[in-house]
Motif scaffolding. Structure first.
Motif, PDB file in Angstrom:
ATOM      1  N   LEU A  97       0.793  -1.228   0.000  1.00  0.00           N
ATOM      2  CA  LEU A  97       0.000   0.000   0.000  1.00  0.00           C
ATOM      3  C   LEU A  97       0.822   1.274   0.000  1.00  0.00           C
ATOM      4  CD1 LEU A  97      -2.633  -1.000   2.716  1.00  0.00           C
ATOM      5  CD2 LEU A  97      -2.800  -1.282   0.235  1.00  0.00           C
ATOM      6  N   ILE A  98       2.066   1.187   0.474  1.00  0.00           N
ATOM      7  CA  ILE A  98       2.883   2.392   0.604  1.00  0.00           C
ATOM      8  C   ILE A  98       4.079   2.336  -0.327  1.00  0.00           C
ATOM      9  CG2 ILE A  98       2.186   2.742   3.006  1.00  0.00           C
ATOM     10  CD1 ILE A  98       5.057   1.729   3.775  1.00  0.00           C
ATOM     11  N   HIS A  99       4.634   3.514  -0.596  1.00  0.00           N
ATOM     12  CA  HIS A  99       5.826   3.581  -1.432  1.00  0.00           C
ATOM     13  C   HIS A  99       7.082   3.255  -0.630  1.00  0.00           C
ATOM     14  CE1 HIS A  99       8.544   4.800  -4.575  1.00  0.00           C
ATOM     15  NE2 HIS A  99       9.174   5.564  -3.698  1.00  0.00           N
ATOM     16  N   ASP A 100       7.211   3.881   0.553  1.00  0.00           N
ATOM     17  CA  ASP A 100       8.421   3.697   1.344  1.00  0.00           C
ATOM     18  C   ASP A 100       8.206   4.277   2.740  1.00  0.00           C
ATOM     19  OD1 ASP A 100      11.031   2.950   1.950  1.00  0.00           O
ATOM     20  OD2 ASP A 100      11.987   4.462   0.688  1.00  0.00           O
ATOM     21  N   VAL A 101       9.201   4.073   3.605  1.00  0.00           N
ATOM     22  CA  VAL A 101       9.227   4.673   4.939  1.00  0.00           C
ATOM     23  C   VAL A 101      10.536   5.442   5.064  1.00  0.00           C
ATOM     24  CG1 VAL A 101       9.173   4.283   7.423  1.00  0.00           C
ATOM     25  CG2 VAL A 101       7.907   2.750   5.900  1.00  0.00           C
ATOM     26  N   VAL A 102      10.445   6.721   5.383  1.00  0.00           N
ATOM     27  CA  VAL A 102      11.610   7.576   5.569  1.00  0.00           C
ATOM     28  C   VAL A 102      11.921   7.606   7.061  1.00  0.00           C
ATOM     29  CG1 VAL A 102      12.562   9.890   5.253  1.00  0.00           C
ATOM     30  CG2 VAL A 102      10.904   8.990   3.602  1.00  0.00           C
ATOM     31  N   THR A 103      13.184   7.362   7.409  1.00  0.00           N
ATOM     32  CA  THR A 103      13.592   7.339   8.805  1.00  0.00           C
ATOM     33  C   THR A 103      13.978   8.740   9.276  1.00  0.00           C
ATOM     34  OG1 THR A 103      14.387   5.076   8.544  1.00  0.00           O
ATOM     35  CG2 THR A 103      15.192   6.292  10.447  1.00  0.00           C
ATOM     36  N   LYS A 104      13.393   9.141  10.418  1.00  0.00           N
ATOM     37  CA  LYS A 104      13.760  10.404  11.066  1.00  0.00           C
ATOM     38  C   LYS A 104      14.926  10.126  12.010  1.00  0.00           C
ATOM     39  CE  LYS A 104       9.104  12.381  11.432  1.00  0.00           C
ATOM     40  NZ  LYS A 104       8.102  12.790  12.417  1.00  0.00           N
TER      41      LYS A 104
END
Length: 129
Positions: A97-104
């Motif tokens: 469902l999502i493109h990616d996860v960006v880490t903070k």
């Protein structure tokens, strides 16, 4: 450029990311949590090119928002952000469902590149459809 809905409960992060994306010419609408983000999506009938949302937020978190968005606006590209390893693991179940996860934490260049990549993928998806 693109219309982006940005959801994050941290005022400083929201302002930083909004400013960064506006430098690239994007129109950015902000929300302080998932519930407000879902209201914005519904009010605009999903007329955004990208949903960029933090995972950990009060009221409605980014996972719940991503699930509601995928259900109600399946063509909308979703990019998640998190600073918590356990939240990143929760997002792994959403790969379809999502493109990616960006880490903070991330730099200005990193968030701009992640958004550009997500928007390019979304454009490619629309061209193939």
């Amino acid at each position: 450029m693109a219309r982006i809905l940005l959801c994050d409960d941290d005022d400083a992060v929201r302002a930083f990311v909004k400013r960064a994306l506006e430098l690239d010419g994007h129109a950015v609408t902000t929300a302080v949590d998932g519930a407000e983000g879902l209201d914005a999506l519904t009010a605009q009938d999903g007329a955004f090119d990208l949903l960029l949302t933090d995972i950990r937020m009060p009221m409605m978190d980014g996972i719940a928002l991503a699930l509601a968005t995928a259900r109600d606006f399946p063509g909308l590209t979703i990019l998640l952000m998190t600073g918590y390893a356990d939240q990143r693991e929760r997002a792994a179940d959403l790969q379809a469902l999502i493109h990616d996860v960006v880490t903070k934490p991330f730099s200005l260049d990193q968030i701009r590149a992640a958004v550009a990549d997500a928007l390019a993928a979304a454009t490619g998806k629309r061209l193939r459809a």
